[in-house]
Motif scaffolding. Structure first.
Motif, mmCIF file in Angstrom:
data_model
loop_
_atom_site.group_PDB
_atom_site.id
_atom_site.type_symbol
_atom_site.label_atom_id
_atom_site.label_comp_id
_atom_site.label_asym_id
_atom_site.label_seq_id
_atom_site.Cartn_x
_atom_site.Cartn_y
_atom_site.Cartn_z
ATOM 1 N N THR A 1 0.833 -1.288 -0.042
ATOM 2 C CA THR A 1 0.104 0.109 0.061
ATOM 3 C C THR A 1 0.828 1.266 0.064
ATOM 4 O O THR A 1 0.369 2.147 -0.540
ATOM 5 C CB THR A 1 -1.059 0.057 1.157
ATOM 6 N N LEU B 1 -6.972 0.916 -0.162
ATOM 7 C CA LEU B 1 -6.849 0.606 1.207
ATOM 8 C C LEU B 1 -7.071 1.409 2.603
ATOM 9 O O LEU B 1 -7.613 1.248 3.380
ATOM 10 C CB LEU B 1 -5.756 -0.459 1.288
ATOM 11 N N PRO C 1 -8.051 4.469 3.250
ATOM 12 C CA PRO C 1 -9.194 5.027 4.097
ATOM 13 C C PRO C 1 -10.060 4.166 4.745
ATOM 14 O O PRO C 1 -10.587 4.513 5.946
ATOM 15 C CB PRO C 1 -10.237 5.477 2.771
ATOM 16 N N ALA C 2 -10.103 2.918 4.220
ATOM 17 C CA ALA C 2 -10.932 1.834 5.010
ATOM 18 C C ALA C 2 -10.125 1.727 6.337
ATOM 19 O O ALA C 2 -10.722 1.215 7.529
ATOM 20 C CB ALA C 2 -11.021 0.596 4.203
ATOM 21 N N ILE C 3 -8.729 1.391 6.268
ATOM 22 C CA ILE C 3 -7.903 1.106 7.361
ATOM 23 C C ILE C 3 -7.772 2.140 8.321
ATOM 24 O O ILE C 3 -7.992 1.946 9.685
ATOM 25 C CB ILE C 3 -6.430 0.790 7.018
ATOM 26 N N GLU C 4 -7.858 3.450 7.944
ATOM 27 C CA GLU C 4 -7.871 4.428 8.878
ATOM 28 C C GLU C 4 -9.436 4.646 9.503
ATOM 29 O O GLU C 4 -9.457 5.013 10.754
ATOM 30 C CB GLU C 4 -7.762 5.843 8.012
ATOM 31 N N ALA C 5 -10.473 4.248 8.897
ATOM 32 C CA ALA C 5 -11.650 3.835 9.709
ATOM 33 C C ALA C 5 -11.662 2.906 10.537
ATOM 34 O O ALA C 5 -12.393 3.109 11.829
ATOM 35 C CB ALA C 5 -12.678 3.741 8.615
ATOM 36 N N ILE C 6 -11.199 1.713 10.391
ATOM 37 C CA ILE C 6 -11.186 0.697 11.411
ATOM 38 C C ILE C 6 -10.058 0.509 12.555
ATOM 39 O O ILE C 6 -10.428 0.311 13.792
ATOM 40 C CB ILE C 6 -11.072 -0.773 10.560
#
Lengths: 337, 248
Positions: free
Chosen positions: B76, B86, B88-93
Motif C-alpha cells: 500500500t 485500502l 481510507p478503510a484501514i484508517e476507519a477501522i
C-alpha cells in the motif's frame, strides 16, 4: 551482565513452561463458566465434566449429555449449601420478617400436599421442564437452618486450602468462636421457630420496608425465595422485595460489598470466603438447602478418570469449587488450570 | 540516575500505600518472589506459568498479524493505487479499540472449538496489526522519489525496486512496527483474559485474585509481572533492532 540476567529469565520461563506439560497428567483442568453454559459446552464436548447446582445437573442427565459420577451427597453427606444472608442484622424487624417468610416457604415446599404447586413454581423459576425438575428435586434437601457443625467445615477447609487471607483477629474478633457465632447468627431463626411452635399461624408485625434481595441464576436451591414471593409471604409481613440476579455466589458477595443488596440467597462457601477476605459484613440468618449439586461427566466414569480432563465450575470460591476440591483430593488428583 | 528514579518511585509508593489500601512494596516484592516458583493455591499455577501462557498467545497472534501487516503495508505504501483503495478503510477501522472486538469475536468464532482462545488470539491480532501496518506504511510511502527515479532510469523492474529499495528503506518501520505491535498486543491479551475464563494467563490471574478477595498483594504482584514482561519484550526488540540495523 545485563544480557546474562535477561538470558537467565528467559531460560527460567521456558523451563517453567516445559514443566507444566509434564505435571498435567494428574491434574484436573478447571475452567469457570455459568451453569447455563456448562450444559451446552458439555453437549458440544468443549468440557469433559462440570460441577453445578440443580437443575443444571438434571438437565444434562435427562437430555443424555452426561452422567453423574458423584453427587454432592457422595462427596460430603448432608453438606449445607445455600443460605440466607443479611448485611445489617441490627434491623431486627426486617430480619425476622425475612426469616419468617423463608421458613414458611420452606415448609410449603417440604409438605407433600403442595407437590404439584412446587413443581409448577420450580419450573417457572428455573425455566426447565417437568422431567428435569422432578429429577432435580430428588437431590435437594430444603432446610431452615444449616447444621452449624457441618457449616464450620467450609471455614476450616477454606483456611486449609489457602483460600482465606485473614484471621478472625484481623476482622476485629477476639476469637474464632466469636467470629463464627456472628457469621452463623441463628437468633432470628430461633425466635421465629419458637413463635411458630406456639402458634402455627403466627405472623410477625408488618414492617413496611423495601428490601433488595440477591439470588443466583435459576438456582433451584433457592426455590424458597420464589415460593415466598409467589405465595405472598413477603406481602404478609409488609416486605417489598426487589430481586436482583447474580451469576454466582462470589459475585453476589460483591453485590453486598457495593451496597446493591440488603439480603441474599447464596452458597455457604462464597459467603464465608468473602466475609473473611474482603471483610464484607454479613450474617447467615437462615439456611436454604443441603446437598443438591453433582459432578456430571461426558465420558469419565469415576473421579479418578477426571485426571487431565477439563472440568467447569461456576467460579472460584463457590460451593461447587469447594466440592470439586474435596472430591479431587479423595481421588488423589490435584486442581490445576 | 536510574537508581534515583527507582528510589523515588518506591518512596512515592510507600506514601500512597500509607494512606490507601495499596499494599506496601516489600509485601508485594515478597509475594512476587514467592509466587514466581510456588503455585498459588486457588489456580494452582505459578506467576511464571501465567506469564508464559499470556506470552505464548501474544507471540502467536502477533506473528500472524505481522506476517499479514508488513507485506500489506509495503504494498500500500509503495503502490499509490492500492494505497488509495485500502488506506481510507484501514484508517476507519484502526481507531476501534481491540477490546471493542470481543463480543463480535465470540459470535464469529462460536462455531469453532475453543471459542475463547481463538477470540483472544483474534483480539491480540487486531491490537498488533494496525500499529505495525501504519508504522511500515509510513516508511514505505516515504521512500525518496530520487531513488525510484534513478532505478527507473536504469530500467529496473518493479520486483527489483521493491527488493532493493522499498523493503530496505522500510526496515526501520518494520522493526518499530513489530515493537509497538507487540506492546499493544501484550496490553490486549491482559484485558481479553480478564473478561473470559482462559484457564491461565496474567489477566485471568489478576481477575480471579480479585474475585476470591483479600489478595491485593497478589494483584499488584501480577501487575508487576505484566510490567516486567512488557519491559523485557521492548528491550529485547530494541536490541534486535540494533543488531539488524547496525548503521543506525
Amino acid at each position: 551482565m545485563r544480557r546474562l540476567i535477561i538470558l537467565a529469565v528467559v531460560f527460567a520461563i521456558i523451563l517453567a513452561g516445559c514443566q507444566q506439560t509434564e505435571m498435567e497428567k494428574k491434574k484436573v483442568k478447571v475452567v469457570t463458566m455459568s451453569p447455563r453454559d456448562m450444559v451446552e459446552q458439555l453437549k458440544l464436548g468443549e468440557i469433559d465434566a462440570f460441577v453445578a447446582w440443580e437443575p443444571f445437573v438434571s438437565e444434562a442427565v435427562v437430555n443424555g449429555f452426561g452422567k453423574i459420577i458423584s453427587t454432592s451427597h457422595d462427596i460430603w453427606p448432608n453438606h449445607p449449601c445455600c443460605v440466607v444472608a443479611i448485611s445489617d442484622k441490627s434491623n431486627r424487624d426486617v430480619a425476622v420478617a425475612l426469616v419468617w417468610a423463608h421458613v414458611k416457604a420452606t415448609r410449603f415446599i417440604n409438605s407433600e400436599e403442595n407437590r404439584e404447586k412446587v413443581l409448577e413454581y420450580a419450573s417457572e423459576f428455573t425455566g426447565k421442564d417437568r422431567e428435569v425438575i422432578e429429577e432435580a428435586l430428588e437431590r435437594i434437601r430444603f432446610v431452615e437452618y444449616p447444621d452449624k457443625e457441618e457449616f464450620v467445615k467450609y471455614y476450616r477447609e477454606l483456611e486449609r486450602g489457602g483460600y482465606l487471607t485473614k484471621k478472625p483477629r484481623d476482622l476485629g474478633y477476639d476469637s474464632e468462636d466469636e467470629f463464627l457465632k456472628d457469621l452463623l447468627y441463628s437468633e432470628f431463626y430461633n425466635y421465629v421457630l419458637e413463635r411458630l411452635k406456639e402458634n402455627e399461624n403466627w405472623v410477625p408485625e408488618k414492617v413496611n420496608k423495601k428490601v433488595r434481595v440477591g439470588y443466583l441464576t435459576a438456582d433451584l436451591h433457592q426455590l424458597a425465595f420464589y415460593v415466598a414471593m409467589k405465595e405472598g409471604y413477603y406481602e404478609q409481613v409488609g416486605l417489598e422485595v426487589e430481586a436482583k440476579e447474580f451469576a454466582n455466589g462470589v459475585m453476589e458477595m460483591e453485590g453486598f460489598k457495593n451496597g446493591e443488596i440488603d439480603a441474599g440467597y447464596l452458597g455457604g462457601a462464597p459467603a464465608t470466603l468473602k466475609r473473611v477476605n474482603d471483610d464484607i459484613s454479613i450474617s447467615i440468618i437462615a439456611g436454604a438447602n443441603n446437598e443438591g449439586s453433582a459432578i456430571v461427566a461426558k465420558d469419565a466414569k469415576s473421579l479418578e478418570e477426571l485426571a487431565g480432563k477439563k472440568v467447569a465450575i461456576p467460579g472460584f470460591g463457590t460451593v461447587q469449587d469447594f466440592l470439586l476440591r474435596i472430591a479431587a483430593e479423595k481421588a488423589g488428583l490435584e486442581i490445576g488450570t | 540516575m536510574r537508581l534515583k528514579s527507582a528510589a523515588f518511585f518506591i518512596f512515592l509508593w510507600y506514601v500512597v500505600a500509607f494512606f490507601t489500601e495499596l499494599p506496601h512494596p516489600h509485601e508485594v516484592a515478597e509475594k512476587f518472589f514467592y509466587l514466581l516458583f510456588t503455585p498459588e493455591p486457588v489456580l494452582g499455577k505459578t506467576l511464571l506459568e501465567h506469564a508464559w501462557a499470556s506470552l505464548l498467545r501474544v507471540i502467536f497472534a502477533s506473528s500472524v498479524a505481522f506476517s499479514i501487516a508488513i507485506p500489506l503495508a509495503i504494498l500500500t505504501g509503495w503502490n499509490r493505487n492500492v494505497g488509495e483503495i485500502l488506506m481510507p478503510a484501514i484508517e476507519a477501522i484502526r481507531p476501534i479499540p481491540p477490546l471493542a472486538w470481543i463480543p463480535l469475536a465470540y459470535i464469529i468464532f462460536a462455531p469453532f472449538p475453543n471459542t475463547v482462545q481463538i477470540s483472544q488470539i483474534f483480539i491480540v491480532f487486531v491490537g498488533s496489526f494496525f500499529p505495525c501496518l501504519i508504522s511500515v506504511f509510513d516508511y514505505a510511502r516515504n521512500v525518496p522519489e530520487e531513488f525510484l527515479e534513478m532505478a527507473k532510469v536504469f530500467r529496473a523492474n518493479d520486483l527489483l525496486i521493491l527488493k532493493e529499495i522499498v523493503v530496505p528503506h522500510s526496515l526501520q518501520g518494520i522493526m518499530t512496527g513489530i515493537r509497538i505491535g507487540l506492546g499493544v498486543g501484550w496490553m490486549s491479551i491482559i484485558a481479553a483474559e480478564m473478561i473470559a475464563t482462559s484457564g491461565e494467563g496474567l489477566g485471568y490471574f489478576i481477575m480471579t485474585m480479585y474475585q476470591v478477595g483479600g489478595r491485593v498483594a497478589e494483584i499488584v504482584a501480577g501487575m508487576a509481572m505484566i510490567g516486567i514482561v512488557g519491559y523485557l519484550m521492548n528491550s529485547v526488540l530494541l536490541r534486535a533492532e540494533r543488531l539488524v540495523m547496525p548503521w543506525r
